[in-house]
Design a protein around this motif. Structure first.
Motif, PDB file in Angstrom:
ATOM      1  N   CYS A 274       0.836  -1.213   0.000  1.00 35.50           N
ATOM      2  CA  CYS A 274       0.000   0.000   0.000  1.00 35.50           C
ATOM      3  C   CYS A 274       0.861   1.250   0.000  1.00 35.50           C
ATOM      4  N   TYR A 275       1.796   1.274   0.892  1.00 37.18           N
ATOM      5  CA  TYR A 275       2.650   2.446   1.085  1.00 37.18           C
ATOM      6  C   TYR A 275       3.507   2.731  -0.151  1.00 37.18           C
ATOM      7  N   HIS A 276       4.130   1.698  -0.672  1.00 35.94           N
ATOM      8  CA  HIS A 276       5.118   1.925  -1.728  1.00 35.94           C
ATOM      9  C   HIS A 276       4.509   1.992  -3.130  1.00 35.94           C
ATOM     10  N   LEU A 277       3.390   1.334  -3.364  1.00 32.86           N
ATOM     11  CA  LEU A 277       2.702   1.561  -4.639  1.00 32.86           C
ATOM     12  C   LEU A 277       2.156   2.989  -4.689  1.00 32.86           C
ATOM     13  N   ALA A 278       1.690   3.485  -3.551  1.00 26.06           N
ATOM     14  CA  ALA A 278       1.265   4.884  -3.482  1.00 26.06           C
ATOM     15  C   ALA A 278       2.452   5.817  -3.688  1.00 26.06           C
ATOM     16  N   ALA A 279       3.608   5.420  -3.183  1.00 27.69           N
ATOM     17  CA  ALA A 279       4.814   6.236  -3.368  1.00 27.69           C
ATOM     18  C   ALA A 279       5.226   6.309  -4.834  1.00 27.69           C
ATOM     19  N   VAL A 280       5.045   5.207  -5.561  1.00 26.29           N
ATOM     20  CA  VAL A 280       5.348   5.214  -6.999  1.00 26.29           C
ATOM     21  C   VAL A 280       4.454   6.224  -7.714  1.00 26.29           C
ATOM     22  N   LEU A 281       3.168   6.183  -7.405  1.00 22.75           N
ATOM     23  CA  LEU A 281       2.220   7.086  -8.059  1.00 22.75           C
ATOM     24  C   LEU A 281       2.443   8.531  -7.627  1.00 22.75           C
ATOM     25  N   GLY A 282       2.575   8.734  -6.327  1.00 21.81           N
ATOM     26  CA  GLY A 282       2.654  10.093  -5.806  1.00 21.81           C
ATOM     27  C   GLY A 282       4.036  10.697  -5.818  1.00 21.81           C
ATOM     28  N   GLY A 283       5.061   9.876  -5.549  1.00 22.27           N
ATOM     29  CA  GLY A 283       6.408  10.408  -5.446  1.00 22.27           C
ATOM     30  C   GLY A 283       7.276  10.166  -6.659  1.00 22.27           C
ATOM     31  N   GLY A 284       7.090   9.032  -7.317  1.00 16.70           N
ATOM     32  CA  GLY A 284       7.927   8.719  -8.471  1.00 16.70           C
ATOM     33  C   GLY A 284       7.419   9.313  -9.767  1.00 16.70           C
ATOM     34  N   LEU A 285       6.119   9.200 -10.016  1.00 20.16           N
ATOM     35  CA  LEU A 285       5.558   9.649 -11.291  1.00 20.16           C
ATOM     36  C   LEU A 285       5.126  11.114 -11.282  1.00 20.16           C
ATOM     37  N   ALA A 286       4.643  11.603 -10.143  1.00 19.05           N
ATOM     38  CA  ALA A 286       4.105  12.968 -10.097  1.00 19.05           C
ATOM     39  C   ALA A 286       5.144  14.036 -10.447  1.00 19.05           C
ATOM     40  N   PRO A 287       6.378  14.007  -9.880  1.00 19.14           N
ATOM     41  CA  PRO A 287       7.364  15.017 -10.280  1.00 19.14           C
ATOM     42  C   PRO A 287       7.722  14.953 -11.759  1.00 19.14           C
ATOM     43  N   ILE A 288       7.754  13.736 -12.326  1.00 19.67           N
ATOM     44  CA  ILE A 288       8.032  13.596 -13.757  1.00 19.67           C
ATOM     45  C   ILE A 288       6.906  14.223 -14.567  1.00 19.67           C
ATOM     46  N   LEU A 289       5.665  13.918 -14.212  1.00 21.08           N
ATOM     47  CA  LEU A 289       4.511  14.475 -14.912  1.00 21.08           C
ATOM     48  C   LEU A 289       4.460  15.992 -14.771  1.00 21.08           C
ATOM     49  N   ALA A 290       4.725  16.485 -13.565  1.00 16.37           N
ATOM     50  CA  ALA A 290       4.685  17.926 -13.332  1.00 16.37           C
ATOM     51  C   ALA A 290       5.772  18.647 -14.123  1.00 16.37           C
ATOM     52  N   THR A 291       6.972  18.070 -14.165  1.00 17.24           N
ATOM     53  CA  THR A 291       8.070  18.683 -14.928  1.00 17.24           C
ATOM     54  C   THR A 291       7.768  18.688 -16.419  1.00 17.24           C
ATOM     55  N   ALA A 292       7.212  17.591 -16.935  1.00 14.88           N
ATOM     56  CA  ALA A 292       6.850  17.523 -18.347  1.00 14.88           C
ATOM     57  C   ALA A 292       5.748  18.528 -18.677  1.00 14.88           C
ATOM     58  N   MET A 293       4.759  18.654 -17.802  1.00 12.86           N
ATOM     59  CA  MET A 293       3.676  19.627 -18.005  1.00 12.86           C
ATOM     60  C   MET A 293       4.219  21.052 -17.983  1.00 12.86           C
ATOM     61  N   LEU A 294       5.161  21.305 -17.102  1.00 15.84           N
ATOM     62  CA  LEU A 294       5.755  22.638 -17.002  1.00 15.84           C
ATOM     63  C   LEU A 294       6.505  22.987 -18.283  1.00 15.84           C
ATOM     64  N   GLU A 295       7.225  22.021 -18.821  1.00 17.65           N
ATOM     65  CA  GLU A 295       7.992  22.262 -20.048  1.00 17.65           C
ATOM     66  C   GLU A 295       7.062  22.444 -21.244  1.00 17.65           C
ATOM     67  N   GLN A 296       6.031  21.624 -21.352  1.00 19.83           N
ATOM     68  CA  GLN A 296       5.116  21.699 -22.486  1.00 19.83           C
ATOM     69  C   GLN A 296       4.251  22.961 -22.450  1.00 19.83           C
ATOM     70  N   SER A 297       3.954  23.454 -21.264  1.00 18.72           N
ATOM     71  CA  SER A 297       3.086  24.637 -21.136  1.00 18.72           C
ATOM     72  C   SER A 297       3.856  25.942 -21.130  1.00 18.72           C
TER      73      SER A 297
END
Length: 448
Positions: A378-401
């Protein structure tokens, strides 16, 4: 006679609260120090050291991807060490994870740079990050259960919060060490060799954690399970077969916490440096604010839970993260650096409160013989979604926008809604499993 009564009247007394707290807090603090040092140096130096041919923002994106590899390895570590923890014991597993994390972190400090080894250096960095992820995947579940499984019935959230304090304490240690190292030398020296110092310090901290953990006793609930010899051979299979609903609820409850946390720490550092042009010495204090506020509200929530329970704390925290999602990024962009400090601080109020009590809430979703595996997943699958993927998605969105940070606020808002729904569902799926194993509660789980 029930198992709980047997344990209570047996020859082995329960460990004292100070000893449990020390084993959980100090050990997890050292492990999270190692893990957070990489996250902070990813935004400040490692992109230049290991990916010098990429642009500044692209280099950060690559490092976030490398950081994300560590997060992806965490569920694998949860499976491996969860199995060991559910079969061999919580204590021995915690000793192994601490050693693995310390060795991997120290090796990073000795690693040759891209200029010396070329892409081989980048590859080894990724391998070491995977090792860190495996160790982190096995660490938290055991530390949380050492507290929860030693706790009186009305104080499980309080005892479970000991492991949760390791995250803010580790973040403070990592931030202070990185900040002091950064300001004590020129930018050129920091990029050339100063970045190694925070990694190498791990060799001093790990023996402290080992000494403390060797002195803690195994949890009474696991000891009672060993005496019954009623243990299934594959905890992972049992979790996916009988407790998959509990697994989904636990992941959803944790995801909002992790996503807000890592966007406000790791991503915000990169945004402050590369988009706002802030110096490291100005942006790094936001992580100190995050750690202090989070740690404070972990304690506040844990103490309050003894009187008011955990449901209201989780609900208020999820609503708070939802309401604050968009204003936090607006304030950080338009009033740096103080706006960023306030944004991070307010977010950590809600993050810390929920984080402080979720360890006990999620652990109650699983039976003793699958609990290490279930709660770790529970803890670490949530960490993948929230901690591993979110900064990547946010950085990509920032660059594209073109640098539009306001769109990023949608990400934590959606996660907060999911968190709210799952926290409201937690009581429905929780069962008093202290004396039960999967084999005796299968029907109860299926009926839910």
């Amino acid at each position: 006679m029930s198992v709980n009564n047997s344990v209570a009247t047996g020859s082995k007394p329960k460990a004292s609260m100070p000893r449990i707290a020390a084993a959980a807090v100090i050990g997890t603090s050292i492990e999270w120090y190692d893990f957070f040092v990489f996250a902070q140096l990813s935004a400040l130096a490692l992109n230049s050291v290991f990916f010098p041919e990429a642009s500044a923002l692209t280099g950060v994106l690559i490092l976030f991807a490398t950081q994300g590899v560590g997060f992806v390895a965490r569920p694998l570590g949860a499976i491996i060490f969860g199995h060991i923890g559910d079969r061999v014991g919580r204590k021995q597993t915690l000793i192994v994870t601490l050693l693995l994390m310390g060795i991997a972190t120290f090796a990073m400090g000795l690693l040759p740079t891209f200029a010396q080894w070329g892409y081989a250096a980048s590859i080894v960095l990724v391998v070491l990050r995977v090792a860190q992820g495996l160790a982190a995947g096995g660490e938290w579940g055991g530390a949380a259960l050492i507290g929860v499984e030693n706790a009186p019935a009305n104080k499980k959230a309080l005892y479970g919060s000991f492991a949760q304090l390791g995250s803010p304490v580790g973040l403070v240690l990592a931030t202070v060490v990185v900040l002091v190292t950064n300001v004590s030398m020129t930018s050129e020296a920091f990029i050339e060799w100063g970045w190694r110092v925070p990694f190498l310090i791990s060799i001093i901290l790990v023996p402290i954690g080992l000494i403390i953990r060797t002195k803690i006793s195994e949890s009474p609930e696991f000891t009672a399970l060993q005496e019954t010899e009623d243990k299934k051979s594959a905890p992972l299979v049992q979790v996916f077969r009988y407790q998959w609903k509990q697994l989904l609820v636990g992941i959803g409850a944790f995801t909002g916490v992790f996503l807000s946390y890592y966007l406000m720490t790791s991503f915000m550092l990169a945004y402050a440096r590369n988009t706002l042009g802030m110096d490291n010495s100005v942006s790094l204090p936001s992580n100190l604010i995050a750690a202090i506020v989070e740690g404070l509200f972990v304690v506040v929530a844990a103490v309050l839970s003894v009187r008011i329970g955990t449901k209201r704390i989780n609900t208020v925290s999820a609503i708070g993260l939802l309401v604050w999602a968009l204003p936090s990024f607006w304030l950080a962009a338009f009033a740096p650096p103080w706006g960023m400090y306030v944004s991070v601080g307010v977010s950590m109020v809600f993050v810390g409160a929920a984080y402080g009590v979720l360890a006990s809430d999620v652990s109650r979703l699983f039976s003793t013989d699958t609990r290490y595996t279930g709660v770790s997943l529970c803890y670490h699958l949530a960490a993948v979604l929230g901690g591993g993927l979110a900064p990547i998605l946010a950085t990509a969105m920032l660059e594209q926008s073109g640098g539009n940070i306001f769109l990023i606020g949608i990400i934590p808002a959606v996660a907060a809604v999911i968190m709210l729904v799952c926290c409201l569902l937690l009581p429905r799926f929780q069962t008093d499993l202290d004396t039960q194993t999967v084999g005796t509660v299968t029907r109860a789980h299926e009926s839910v």
